[in-house]
Design a protein around this motif. Structure first.
Motif, PDB file in Angstrom:
ATOM      1  N   THR A 102      47.640  45.954  36.407  1.00  0.00           N
ATOM      2  CA  THR A 102      46.582  46.717  35.854  1.00  0.00           C
ATOM      3  C   THR A 102      45.322  46.697  36.519  1.00  0.00           C
ATOM      4  O   THR A 102      44.583  47.471  36.329  1.00  0.00           O
ATOM      5  CB  THR A 102      46.397  46.228  34.465  1.00  0.00           C
ATOM      6  N   GLY A 103      45.384  45.959  37.658  1.00  0.00           N
ATOM      7  CA  GLY A 103      43.914  45.750  38.486  1.00  0.00           C
ATOM      8  C   GLY A 103      42.699  44.987  37.496  1.00  0.00           C
ATOM      9  O   GLY A 103      41.954  44.863  38.161  1.00  0.00           O
ATOM     10  N   VAL A 104      43.407  44.358  36.500  1.00  0.00           N
ATOM     11  CA  VAL A 104      42.297  43.342  35.713  1.00  0.00           C
ATOM     12  C   VAL A 104      42.889  42.302  35.483  1.00  0.00           C
ATOM     13  O   VAL A 104      44.111  42.078  35.042  1.00  0.00           O
ATOM     14  CB  VAL A 104      41.847  44.264  34.347  1.00  0.00           C
TER      15      VAL A 104
ATOM     16  N   TYR B 182      41.222  28.125  41.124  1.00  0.00           N
ATOM     17  CA  TYR B 182      40.042  26.885  41.183  1.00  0.00           C
ATOM     18  C   TYR B 182      38.694  27.429  40.760  1.00  0.00           C
ATOM     19  O   TYR B 182      38.430  28.535  41.490  1.00  0.00           O
ATOM     20  CB  TYR B 182      40.103  26.398  42.544  1.00  0.00           C
ATOM     21  N   GLY B 183      37.929  26.800  39.918  1.00  0.00           N
ATOM     22  CA  GLY B 183      36.585  27.251  39.689  1.00  0.00           C
ATOM     23  C   GLY B 183      36.022  26.324  38.632  1.00  0.00           C
ATOM     24  O   GLY B 183      36.581  26.011  37.724  1.00  0.00           O
ATOM     25  N   THR B 184      34.755  26.205  38.708  1.00  0.00           N
ATOM     26  CA  THR B 184      33.932  25.268  37.638  1.00  0.00           C
ATOM     27  C   THR B 184      33.650  26.126  36.396  1.00  0.00           C
ATOM     28  O   THR B 184      33.067  25.502  35.468  1.00  0.00           O
ATOM     29  CB  THR B 184      32.736  24.718  38.183  1.00  0.00           C
ATOM     30  N   VAL B 185      33.491  27.439  36.785  1.00  0.00           N
ATOM     31  CA  VAL B 185      33.048  28.314  35.647  1.00  0.00           C
ATOM     32  C   VAL B 185      34.240  28.750  34.704  1.00  0.00           C
ATOM     33  O   VAL B 185      35.191  29.457  35.558  1.00  0.00           O
ATOM     34  CB  VAL B 185      32.155  29.568  35.889  1.00  0.00           C
ATOM     35  N   PRO B 186      34.429  28.535  33.591  1.00  0.00           N
ATOM     36  CA  PRO B 186      35.718  29.002  32.949  1.00  0.00           C
ATOM     37  C   PRO B 186      35.782  30.546  32.697  1.00  0.00           C
ATOM     38  O   PRO B 186      34.762  31.171  32.804  1.00  0.00           O
ATOM     39  CB  PRO B 186      35.503  28.493  31.411  1.00  0.00           C
ATOM     40  N   LEU B 187      36.944  31.139  32.618  1.00  0.00           N
ATOM     41  CA  LEU B 187      37.081  32.525  32.201  1.00  0.00           C
ATOM     42  C   LEU B 187      36.705  32.868  31.171  1.00  0.00           C
ATOM     43  O   LEU B 187      37.313  32.824  30.070  1.00  0.00           O
ATOM     44  CB  LEU B 187      38.496  32.807  32.704  1.00  0.00           C
ATOM     45  N   TRP B 188      35.715  33.381  30.971  1.00  0.00           N
ATOM     46  CA  TRP B 188      34.797  33.669  29.581  1.00  0.00           C
ATOM     47  C   TRP B 188      34.921  35.246  29.225  1.00  0.00           C
ATOM     48  O   TRP B 188      34.566  35.869  28.287  1.00  0.00           O
ATOM     49  CB  TRP B 188      33.456  33.374  29.728  1.00  0.00           C
ATOM     50  N   ARG B 189      35.508  36.055  30.126  1.00  0.00           N
ATOM     51  CA  ARG B 189      35.522  37.408  30.161  1.00  0.00           C
ATOM     52  C   ARG B 189      36.541  37.929  30.910  1.00  0.00           C
ATOM     53  O   ARG B 189      37.112  37.443  31.809  1.00  0.00           O
ATOM     54  CB  ARG B 189      34.220  38.127  30.385  1.00  0.00           C
ATOM     55  N   ASP B 190      37.247  39.262  30.582  1.00  0.00           N
ATOM     56  CA  ASP B 190      37.925  39.894  31.417  1.00  0.00           C
ATOM     57  C   ASP B 190      37.318  40.557  32.867  1.00  0.00           C
ATOM     58  O   ASP B 190      36.127  40.656  32.794  1.00  0.00           O
ATOM     59  CB  ASP B 190      38.531  41.117  30.783  1.00  0.00           C
ATOM     60  N   LEU B 191      37.851  40.240  33.835  1.00  0.00           N
ATOM     61  CA  LEU B 191      37.581  40.527  35.355  1.00  0.00           C
ATOM     62  C   LEU B 191      38.248  41.871  35.735  1.00  0.00           C
ATOM     63  O   LEU B 191      39.258  41.828  35.933  1.00  0.00           O
ATOM     64  CB  LEU B 191      37.881  39.357  36.329  1.00  0.00           C
ATOM     65  N   SER B 192      37.307  42.862  35.738  1.00  0.00           N
ATOM     66  CA  SER B 192      37.629  44.215  36.391  1.00  0.00           C
ATOM     67  C   SER B 192      36.487  44.826  37.192  1.00  0.00           C
ATOM     68  O   SER B 192      35.516  44.056  37.618  1.00  0.00           O
ATOM     69  CB  SER B 192      37.874  45.016  35.113  1.00  0.00           C
ATOM     70  N   ARG B 193      36.941  46.058  37.919  1.00  0.00           N
ATOM     71  CA  ARG B 193      35.898  46.674  38.718  1.00  0.00           C
ATOM     72  C   ARG B 193      34.868  46.878  38.043  1.00  0.00           C
ATOM     73  O   ARG B 193      34.503  47.298  37.112  1.00  0.00           O
ATOM     74  CB  ARG B 193      36.747  47.957  39.201  1.00  0.00           C
ATOM     75  N   GLY B 194      33.629  46.438  39.063  1.00  0.00           N
ATOM     76  CA  GLY B 194      32.359  46.643  38.725  1.00  0.00           C
ATOM     77  C   GLY B 194      31.649  45.403  38.198  1.00  0.00           C
ATOM     78  O   GLY B 194      30.300  45.314  38.214  1.00  0.00           O
ATOM     79  N   ARG B 195      32.341  44.454  38.047  1.00  0.00           N
ATOM     80  CA  ARG B 195      31.827  43.063  37.430  1.00  0.00           C
ATOM     81  C   ARG B 195      31.137  42.200  38.501  1.00  0.00           C
ATOM     82  O   ARG B 195      31.485  42.531  39.690  1.00  0.00           O
ATOM     83  CB  ARG B 195      32.824  42.191  36.830  1.00  0.00           C
ATOM     84  N   THR B 196      30.194  41.409  38.221  1.00  0.00           N
ATOM     85  CA  THR B 196      29.658  40.695  39.108  1.00  0.00           C
ATOM     86  C   THR B 196      29.361  39.427  38.388  1.00  0.00           C
ATOM     87  O   THR B 196      29.128  39.300  37.473  1.00  0.00           O
ATOM     88  CB  THR B 196      28.409  41.183  39.547  1.00  0.00           C
TER      89      THR B 196
ATOM     90  N   ALA C 108      41.908  45.222  28.706  1.00  0.00           N
ATOM     91  CA  ALA C 108      41.231  45.651  30.038  1.00  0.00           C
ATOM     92  C   ALA C 108      39.900  46.196  29.694  1.00  0.00           C
ATOM     93  O   ALA C 108      39.023  46.727  30.552  1.00  0.00           O
ATOM     94  CB  ALA C 108      42.058  46.575  30.612  1.00  0.00           C
ATOM     95  N   GLY C 109      39.301  45.993  28.345  1.00  0.00           N
ATOM     96  CA  GLY C 109      38.022  46.541  27.795  1.00  0.00           C
ATOM     97  C   GLY C 109      37.383  45.591  28.107  1.00  0.00           C
ATOM     98  O   GLY C 109      37.104  44.552  28.928  1.00  0.00           O
ATOM     99  N   ASP C 110      36.187  45.411  27.365  1.00  0.00           N
ATOM    100  CA  ASP C 110      34.660  44.468  27.510  1.00  0.00           C
ATOM    101  C   ASP C 110      35.163  43.370  26.677  1.00  0.00           C
ATOM    102  O   ASP C 110      34.079  42.507  26.594  1.00  0.00           O
ATOM    103  CB  ASP C 110      33.294  45.198  26.984  1.00  0.00           C
TER     104      ASP C 110
END
Length: 363
Positions: free
Chosen positions: A170-172, A112-126, A205-207
């Motif tokens: 993968t943790g990502v 659930y969320g209003t912001v679409p998944l526009w990038r991979d989510l991994s450690r260090g992201r905010t 798992a990259g950028d």
């Protein structure tokens, strides 16, 4: 043969719309009285309709035609890379952590969320998308901090979630794993086809990002709403948060509703319109699968005014107005009044009339 007394000629008083510009309610056909004596005996009066002068509140309201449905549909992009191997059916409801569709026999799950998944989510992201992820993981029982930081706790929770669902650990999180939708989703239509390649690169798992893709599904909210298309002028009384009455054909008495969404639209003739969505609580009432509906929106209210039916007004040649008040003996007396605010077929009046007086309403 005796000449008739008290004959009244009725015409359409076009000038009244300008004279009563204060009101915005529904106008009626008004009577213009020809020259006549001030009173007539009860025996010489034909049968006539009358109405009572009342004192109270007048509220301008307007009714808009609408339809019962589930609101506007939004697309779910086919962002996972591969070949579509499973699709839901129209009408299916997808909850949190359930499959939206599958690619290469791997289910893409709903979060659930209003912001679409526009990038991979991994450690260090905010960011807001990370907060959405943490909120979903917490709702599923994983140990995370509900903030906008993808830290060690979030990574551990993601790994555990992937393991629990049989995904590659993968943790990502990528578009191969999840898609954000705005709450529980009802499948309105299916755009994708089994065996169709999505043509999307999930980014790994990259950028990289999720890549561009067409929609695989169209989904709506699971909540019933009434939608109406109105003019931009009428949209002023239908701002988000405005309380309205909703009547659904075949569903009994009106329900209290609230304007939940307003979106610009275009009419068939190219004019600018506004699509209004009204949410409501049906309670235990059983609603039809589809139905026409009406939205009753209130406007300005004038409180504690004397009013008569608009049709009771008689327009004179000098732009003045009057009503015919019925006396106790059945005769009538023409009384000058000043009309004011108009709503729901009644008009506020001031003059030598009182609450409880009976006035003639020509048929």
């Amino acid at each position: 043969m005796r000449r008739p007394i008290g004959r009244r000629t009725t015409i359409t008083a076009v000038c009244l719309a300008a004279g009563l510009a204060v009101g915005t309610g529904t106008w009626a056909v008004l009577g213009l009285q020809a020259e006549e004596p001030a009173a007539a005996s009860a025996s010489e009066q034909p049968d006539r309709a009358t109405a009572i002068v009342t004192k109270g509140d007048l509220t301008d309201s307007k009714v808009f035609a609408g339809t019962l449905g589930y609101g506007s549909a939004t697309g779910v992009p086919a962002a996972a890379g591969g070949t579509i191997t499973w699709l839901p059916e129209p009408g299916d409801v997808v909850h949190r952590d359930e499959y939206l569709y599958a690619v290469d026999e791997r289910g893409v799950r709903s979060m659930y969320g209003t912001v679409p998944l526009w990038r991979d989510l991994s450690r260090g992201r905010t960011g807001t998308d990370v907060r959405q992820l943490n909120e979903n993981l917490a709702a599923l029982g994983y140990d995370v901090s509900v903030d906008d930081v993808f830290g060690p706790r979030t990574e551990r929770a993601v790994r555990q979630w992937q393991q629990d669902r049989g995904h590659r650990v993968t943790g990502v999180l990528t578009a191969d794993d999840i898609a954000f939708v705005d709450g529980a989703a009802r499948v309105a239509s299916v755009d994708g086809k089994l065996g169709q390649p999505t043509g999307a690169g999930a980014g790994g798992a990259g950028d990289g990002g999720v890549g561009a893709a067409g929609d695989v599904l169209q989904v709506t909210s699971t909540e019933r709403v009434v939608t109406a298309t109105v003019s931009q002028r009428d949209a002023e009384r239908l701002a988000v948060g405005t309380e309205v009455d909703v009547r659904i054909n075949g569903a009994g008495d009106p329900l209290r509703g609230e304007v939940a969404d307003v979106q610009p639209s275009t009419s068939e003739d190219g004019g600018n319109k506004v699509d209004v969505s009204v949410s409501f609580d049906p309670g235990d009432r059983k609603l039809p699968a589809a139905a026409s509906a009406q939205v009753d929106a209130k406007g300005t209210t004038e409180r504690g005014v004397l009013s008569v039916p608009v049709a009771a007004l008689a327009a004179g040649s000098g732009g003045e107005y009057a009503v015919d008040v019925v006396r106790r003996d059945g005769t009538t007396k023409r009384v000058a009044v000043v009309p004011g605010f108009t709503a729901d077929g009644r008009v506020a009046v001031t003059g030598d009339v009182a609450e409880g007086d009976r006035v003639v309403v020509p048929g």
